[in-house]
Enzyme design. Structure first.
Site, short mmCIF file in Angstrom:
data_model
loop_
_atom_site.label_atom_id
_atom_site.label_comp_id
_atom_site.label_asym_id
_atom_site.label_seq_id
_atom_site.Cartn_x
_atom_site.Cartn_y
_atom_site.Cartn_z
N GLU A 250 0.90 -1.17 0.00
CA GLU A 250 0.00 0.00 0.00
C GLU A 250 0.91 1.20 0.00
OE1 GLU A 250 -3.25 0.65 0.17
OE2 GLU A 250 -4.02 -1.39 0.34
N CYS A 285 -2.40 8.51 4.04
CA CYS A 285 -2.37 8.14 2.62
C CYS A 285 -3.66 8.55 1.93
CB CYS A 285 -2.11 6.64 2.49
SG CYS A 285 -3.04 5.71 3.66
P1 NAP Z 1 8.75 3.94 4.14
O1 NAP Z 1 9.89 4.87 4.19
O2 NAP Z 1 8.50 3.32 2.83
O3 NAP Z 1 9.05 2.82 5.23
C1 NAP Z 1 8.14 1.76 5.50
C2 NAP Z 1 8.95 0.56 5.99
O4 NAP Z 1 9.61 -0.06 4.89
C3 NAP Z 1 10.04 0.90 6.99
O5 NAP Z 1 10.14 -0.14 7.93
C4 NAP Z 1 11.28 0.95 6.14
O6 NAP Z 1 12.45 0.64 6.84
C5 NAP Z 1 11.02 -0.12 5.11
N1 NAP Z 1 11.70 0.13 3.84
C6 NAP Z 1 11.49 1.20 3.04
N2 NAP Z 1 12.26 1.10 1.93
C7 NAP Z 1 12.96 -0.06 2.06
C8 NAP Z 1 13.91 -0.73 1.23
N3 NAP Z 1 14.30 -0.21 0.07
N4 NAP Z 1 14.41 -1.89 1.65
C9 NAP Z 1 14.03 -2.42 2.84
N5 NAP Z 1 13.15 -1.83 3.67
C10 NAP Z 1 12.60 -0.67 3.29
O7 NAP Z 1 7.38 4.59 4.63
P2 NAP Z 1 7.08 5.60 5.80
O8 NAP Z 1 8.31 5.85 6.59
O9 NAP Z 1 5.90 5.15 6.51
O10 NAP Z 1 6.79 6.94 4.96
C11 NAP Z 1 5.52 7.47 4.73
C12 NAP Z 1 5.08 7.19 3.32
O11 NAP Z 1 4.24 6.07 3.33
C13 NAP Z 1 4.27 8.27 2.69
O12 NAP Z 1 4.78 8.55 1.43
C14 NAP Z 1 2.85 7.71 2.56
O13 NAP Z 1 2.14 8.08 1.44
C15 NAP Z 1 3.05 6.29 2.56
N6 NAP Z 1 1.93 5.62 3.25
C16 NAP Z 1 1.01 4.96 2.54
C17 NAP Z 1 -0.03 4.32 3.17
C18 NAP Z 1 -1.07 3.57 2.41
O14 NAP Z 1 -1.96 2.96 2.99
N7 NAP Z 1 -1.02 3.55 1.12
C19 NAP Z 1 -0.13 4.36 4.55
C20 NAP Z 1 0.85 5.01 5.23
C21 NAP Z 1 1.89 5.63 4.57
P3 NAP Z 1 13.48 1.79 7.28
O15 NAP Z 1 12.69 2.79 8.04
O16 NAP Z 1 14.47 1.04 8.08
O17 NAP Z 1 14.01 2.33 5.99
#
Ligand code: NAP
Length: 511
Positions: A250, A285
């Site tokens: 998501e 989101c």
């Molecule tokens: P994120 O930076 O993508 O991180 C989410 C998780 O994935 C963290 O545990 C992160 O670990 C891990 N991760 C990210 N990239 C990775 C990679 N290349 N390899 C391995 N692990 C990885 O998301 P966020 O910190 O929650 O940032 C907010 C974003 O999420 C916003 O852009 C928002 O739109 C989106 N979001 C979407 C929804 C939805 O339902 N669609 C809901 C909430 C948020 P690390 O922290 O250790 O990097």
């Protein structure tokens, strides 16, 4: 032995909190996956009632430490106490709803085609199918829902409800909150006499461990909530596995809101849009990141009222440094880039990661030539796009990528006149809202929180609502199986008393 540790950050003070959290190693990961595989051999055979009791016990355990969770979560996330309290209630409610689903077992999709021994030219065998758990699931929690989409959040709960162990990758923004929740799950497993390996977690710095987790051969599905860049990077790794597995990502969305002429005159429209843009510091989101309308005198008056309202808004601190930096960089770009008119900005509160709620305007023509304008800016921001005419509005909607939601504001007559736009929305989004804002996702039986890529990586699924349980199950079909070997859902006497499709008709009949 020397452990590497990390700390969490307080977005208000700008300082790290005292507590150290031990980083997991590759060995820990391998051990946890082995434990999960072993636990699966027990957990997959539990009844829906057993799983319901586990989920209810987790809910009780969370309730019993709600004060502790509130204290640490507000420090780590900068979110207000009221928001953490309501998210705690939502998380507990979600656990209890999935307990009900697990107990009633109706999600098992039992279908029975009874044998037709006399069918000509060939007899038909007795064929029965239902869903079974898929195996150990890796879950990545999001920063912006430290409870409801994190350790004991939607993905974990739907995987547990369907009989799968979970290995959870904790989000570094709220490790104290994570530890409270993980401890609550561990206590619940102990109280229910279930193997510890049903739930475990990893704390990691950098991407290496998360990458190894999704590539581990013992992992059979992944649930991810987070950014587009994180989701697509992990999807890429999953696609390179020897054994392909489902990756339920998501990601972001701009959630277009289309205002028809009558909505522009609605006295409540400005307060409801501004409230939605600024809710949770825009870190949802479902934030309404794009507002589309057709240029007119009413549009100009609407923009002036929106500007006045955003100017009066008070900002808040954002969840973490990465999200703050990205928001500030986007605002600097919008202020400098001539294609946008920065309509207004609210005020900042005191706090290290404090930001201003902001609103910008552009024309339909400029939007069509700047693909970046259609991308999510995570935070309290929205872009109003004033289109020249209906044709330009349609062209924009045709170009817009997959979304979690589309909202239409106006009267039924206007919706019918513009039915082609509603049809377009159906192609592009998982949820279509009429005269309402996209924030506020009800956790129920009919909810869809999903949509075509890039909103998600699996368009025929949802991460919110009871249908989320199906993501972590797969169908198995039994041909001419003896009664003693059939799962309860498929036995002749229907011991679960569930609705089953027997020879094409849904009923609760015995055979
Ligand atoms: P994120 O930076 O993508 O991180 C989410 C998780 O994935 C963290 O545990 C992160 O670990 C891990 N991760 C990210 N990239 C990775 C990679 N290349 N390899 C391995 N692990 C990885 O998301 P966020 O910190 O929650 O940032 C907010 C974003 O999420 C916003 O852009 C928002 O739109 C989106 N979001 C979407 C929804 C939805 O339902 N669609 C809901 C909430 C948020 P690390 O922290 O250790 O990097």
């Amino acid at each position: 032995m020397n452990f590497k540790t990390i700390k969490t950050f307080n977005p208000r003070t700008g300082n790290f909190l005292d507590q150290n959290y031990i980083l997991s190693t590759l060995n820990d990961l391998n051990e946890k996956v082995s434990d999960a595989q072993l636990a699966f051999t027990v957990y997959r055979n539990t009844s829906g009632n057993d799983r319901a009791i586990l989920l209810e016990t987790i809910a009780e355990e969370i309730e019993s430490v709600a004060e502790e969770i509130l204290a640490i979560a507000t420090l780590e996330t900068g979110l207000q106490a009221g928001r953490i309290q309501s998210e705690t209630v939502r998380t507990i409610g979600q656990l209890r709803l999935f307990a009900e689903v697990a107990r009633k077992e109706f999600w098992l999709d039992a279908v029975i085609d009874t044998a037709l021994p006399n069918r000509q030219p060939l007899p038909r065998a007795d064929i029965r199918k239902c869903l079974v758990p898929i195996g150990p699931v890796a879950v990545f929690g999001a920063s912006n829902f430290p409870l409801a989409f994190s350790t004991a959040g939607g993905d974990t709960v739907s995987a547990l409800a369907s009989g799968n162990p979970v290995i959870f990758k904790a989000h570094n923004s709220h490790l104290g909150t994570h530890e409270c929740m993980a401890a609550a799950i561990a206590r619940a497993l102990e109280r229910c006499n279930l193997p510890k390996g049903i739930f475990s977690s990893l704390i990691a710095e950098g991407n290496e461990l998360g990458a190894a987790l999704v590539q581990h051969p013992g992992i059979k599905a992944v649930g991810f909530t987070g950014s587009y860049s994180g989701g697509t990077a992990l999807l890429d790794l999953v696609s390179k596995r020897k054994e392909p597995i489902p990756f339920y990502g998501e990601m972001g969305s701009v959630n277009p809101v289309i205002l028809f002429p009558s909505a522009l005159k609605d006295p409540k429209i400005v307060s409801s849009l501004i409230g939605s843009i600024n809710l949770g510091v825009g870190q949802f989101c479902t934030n309404p990141g794009l507002i589309l309308t057709i240029d007119s005198e009413e549009t100009q008056s609407f923009c002036s009222r929106m500007t006045e309202a955003i100017d009066k808004c008070v900002g808040e601190v954002m969840l973490n440094k990465a999200i703050y930096d990205s928001y500030e960089a986007n605002m600097a770009e919008i202020s400098a880039e001539k294609s946008y008119t920065l309509l207004g900005q609210g005020t900042k509160v005191a706090g290290a990661l404090s930001v201003k709620p902001s609103l910008a305007l552009t024309s339909g023509k400029k939007f069509l030539t700047h693909p970046k304008m259609g991308q999510e800016i995570f935070g309290p921001f929205s872009l109003i796009v004033s289109c020249e005419n209906d044709t330009e509005l349609s062209e924009i909607l045709m170009k817009i990528e997959g979304q979690l939601t589309f909202s239409f504001m106006g009267q039924e007559k206007e919706f019918n006149e513009q039915a082609h736009l509603i049809a377009l929305a159906k192609e592009k989004a998982g949820r279509i809202i009429f005269n309402g804002v996209p924030t506020g996702v009800e956790v129920g039986y009919a909810m869809i929180h999903g949509g075509p890529f890039p909103a998600t990586t699996v368009p025929n699924s949802t991460s919110v609502g009871t249908d989320a349980i199906r993501r972590f199950a797969r169908p198995v079909c039994y041909q001419d199986a003896p009664q003693s070997l059939l799962p309860m859902a498929l036995k002749d006497n229907n011991p679960l008393e569930i609705f089953r499709k027997i020879n094409g008709k849904w009923c609760q009949d015995k055979i």
